[in-house]
Design an enzyme around this catalytic site. Structure first.
Site, PDB file in Angstrom:
ATOM      1  N   CYS A 183       0.838  -1.202   0.000  1.00 36.70           N
ATOM      2  CA  CYS A 183       0.000   0.000   0.000  1.00 36.70           C
ATOM      3  C   CYS A 183       0.872   1.251   0.000  1.00 36.70           C
ATOM      4  CB  CYS A 183      -0.917   0.004   1.221  1.00 36.70           C
ATOM      5  SG  CYS A 183      -1.945   1.480   1.357  1.00 36.70           S
ATOM      6  N   CYS A 185       1.612   4.383   3.264  1.00 39.45           N
ATOM      7  CA  CYS A 185       2.695   4.472   4.261  1.00 39.45           C
ATOM      8  C   CYS A 185       3.982   3.922   3.644  1.00 39.45           C
ATOM      9  CB  CYS A 185       2.371   3.667   5.516  1.00 39.45           C
ATOM     10  SG  CYS A 185       0.882   4.168   6.396  1.00 39.45           S
ATOM     11  N   CYS A 194      -6.570  -0.272   8.390  1.00 37.63           N
ATOM     12  CA  CYS A 194      -5.775   0.934   8.167  1.00 37.63           C
ATOM     13  C   CYS A 194      -5.426   1.559   9.514  1.00 37.63           C
ATOM     14  CB  CYS A 194      -6.520   1.941   7.296  1.00 37.63           C
ATOM     15  SG  CYS A 194      -5.532   3.412   6.915  1.00 37.63           S
ATOM     16  N   GLN A 210      -6.107  20.448   7.843  1.00 39.43           N
ATOM     17  CA  GLN A 210      -4.923  19.769   8.359  1.00 39.43           C
ATOM     18  C   GLN A 210      -5.265  18.308   8.617  1.00 39.43           C
ATOM     19  OE1 GLN A 210      -1.893  20.888   8.503  1.00 39.43           O
ATOM     20  NE2 GLN A 210      -2.331  23.051   8.042  1.00 39.43           N
ATOM     21  N   PHE A 262      -2.118  32.874   2.490  1.00 40.79           N
ATOM     22  CA  PHE A 262      -2.565  31.522   2.161  1.00 40.79           C
ATOM     23  C   PHE A 262      -3.400  30.997   3.334  1.00 40.79           C
ATOM     24  CE2 PHE A 262       1.597  32.252   0.212  1.00 40.79           C
ATOM     25  CZ  PHE A 262       1.343  32.006  -1.123  1.00 40.79           C
ATOM     26  N   ASP A 316       1.371  30.095   4.954  1.00 40.20           N
ATOM     27  CA  ASP A 316       1.212  28.641   4.908  1.00 40.20           C
ATOM     28  C   ASP A 316       0.911  28.239   3.469  1.00 40.20           C
ATOM     29  OD1 ASP A 316       0.733  25.961   5.437  1.00 40.20           O
ATOM     30  OD2 ASP A 316      -1.304  26.297   6.172  1.00 40.20           O
ATOM     31  N   CYS A 371       4.605  22.471   4.175  1.00 37.86           N
ATOM     32  CA  CYS A 371       4.392  21.032   4.001  1.00 37.86           C
ATOM     33  C   CYS A 371       5.447  20.435   3.076  1.00 37.86           C
ATOM     34  CB  CYS A 371       2.996  20.762   3.462  1.00 37.86           C
ATOM     35  SG  CYS A 371       2.624  21.578   1.897  1.00 37.86           S
TER      36      CYS A 371
END
Length: 403
Positions: free
Chosen positions: A60, A63, A137, A241, A268, A334, A360
């Protein structure tokens, strides 16, 4: 040819894409620091290699790092930041990472496709478009994962014979929010099935988007998300978030940067995650390019009688100039993963005393940070945040200041 020395064959770090790296520079899939590569290529597990908690790992693509224990995962999150800083010859105190726990993801996008009479629903396989039909999950909030099997049944009765749709899940104040994109569910039968499904599973909303924009098919009351105590309308598929813990960590960092400021610019701004985290006494200018977010932010600020001025503004095409920036005691930004090169250029030339940068993407952050530092701003500290548990995706908050 002689066998590698034991020390050279020991994994010493995890690279940005998740591979273990030995002391002699070899990249090894699914290896943790302290693992050892035997002469025959076998991986001998070390003290930081844990048994992955999910049966779907590593196929998957949700992750990449479930084989790391908490200490190694925290070290990876911190190293993503320190390595990025070093690449631009930048130095700053890097705080201990804040990590979201398992089962805390409150938004995710799954993919669904029909295979015969059944519908498979899950994430795409790593570096592939093949779908992994998830049976468990460990990152999703249980309230979202509880919808996976029922959604298979609903979609089995409604999806066409071929093609794939995306299923966007989020947790709103009123409960789970579902948006299906890529297909229009027309007709009375579909409407009745959606309503029955939503009532049975306590949904806040069920919306569809066939390419012409989201349309709510079930929404008994306006859907909201509470940000720093302020309920804000939540448009379908709006940015949120990923975890409540991650939001709290980033908002706390933003408040620290803006401490004592009476005028703050939130660039932003989105729905107002950091706008509403500011003291109620502060005057906050919020700029955002997404129209739905602007309307939601403005309405929430007015309803709470907050001193918030909201502007619909594309900060890539029209960043605040130096004169506009210097009206504020503190500027927060941001930006998306692409960073904020245009806005950072103007900030670098400004005399703004304090800047908070939430990112990010460590790579674009350090690019912009380099410009700010070359303009005379100091990078005071960086706070790494790992809210995408067991993924290589790392977020951060940072403070810049100048005399």
């Amino acid at each position: 040819m002689t066998d590698p020395e034991p020390a050279a064959a020991t994994v010493v770090r995890v690279a940005a894409r998740g591979e273990g790296v030995t002391a002699d520079g070899r990249h090894v899939s699914h290896a943790a620091p302290g693992d050892h590569v035997a002469p025959d290529g076998t991986l001998v597990r070390g003290p930081h290699h844990q048994t992955p908690p999910c049966r779907h790992f590593p196929e998957c693509g949700g992750c990449q790092l479930q084989h790391l224990d908490d200490a190694a995962y925290a070290a990876f999150v911190a190293a993503r930041v320190t390595t990025a800083l070093a690449a631009q010859d930048l130095e700053a105190p890097v705080r201990a990472p804040i990590l979201s726990p398992p089962h805390s993801r409150r938004r995710a996008t799954l993919h669904a496709e029909r295979r015969g009479r059944q519908v498979h629903l899950g994430f795409a396989e790593a570096r592939s478009h093949r779908l992994i039909d998830i049976a468990e999950c460990p990152i999703l909030d249980p309230r979202l994962f509880a919808l996976v099997q029922p959604l298979r049944g609903l979609l089995a009765a409604m999806l066409p014979r071929s093609g794939r749709v995306d299923v966007h899940l989020a947790l709103a104040d009123q409960g789970p929010d579902v948006l299906v994109t890529g297909h229009d569910f027309e007709g009375l039968r579909a409407a009745e099935a959606i309503t029955a499904f939503a009532l049975r599973h306590g949904l806040a909303r069920f919306a569809v988007d066939d390419g012409m924009g989201p349309e709510s098919r079930f929404e008994p009351e306006p859907v909201t998300i509470t940000l720093a105590g302020v309920p804000v309308a939540l448009p379908p598929a709006a940015f949120l978030q990923a975890t409540a813990d991650g939001e709290a960590a980033l908002a706390a960092a933003a408040r620290e940067v803006a401490s004592g400021a009476t005028t703050v610019a939130d660039l932003f701004a989105g729905l107002g995650t950091f706008t509403f985290a500011m003291p109620a006494t502060a005057r906050v200018y919020a700029a955002e390019g997404a129209r739905d977010a602007v309307l939601a932010l403005k309405a929430a600020g007015n309803a709470m009688q907050r001193r918030v001025f909201v502007e619909h503004r594309d900060l890539y095409r029209r960043p605040l100039d130096t004169a506009e920036l210097e009206r504020f005691d503190c500027v927060l930004l941001d930006p998306p993963r692409a960073g904020a090169r245009e806005q950072a250029t103007a900030l670098a030339a400004s005399r703004v005393r304090r800047i908070g940068y939430i990112s990010c993407n460590p790579s674009t952050f350090v690019r912009d940070a380099k410009m700010l530092c070359e303009g005379g701003h100091r990078l005071d500290w960086v706070q790494p945040v790992g809210q995408f548990r067991w993924s290589t995706h790392v977020e951060l908050a940072a403070q810049f200041s100048r005399d």
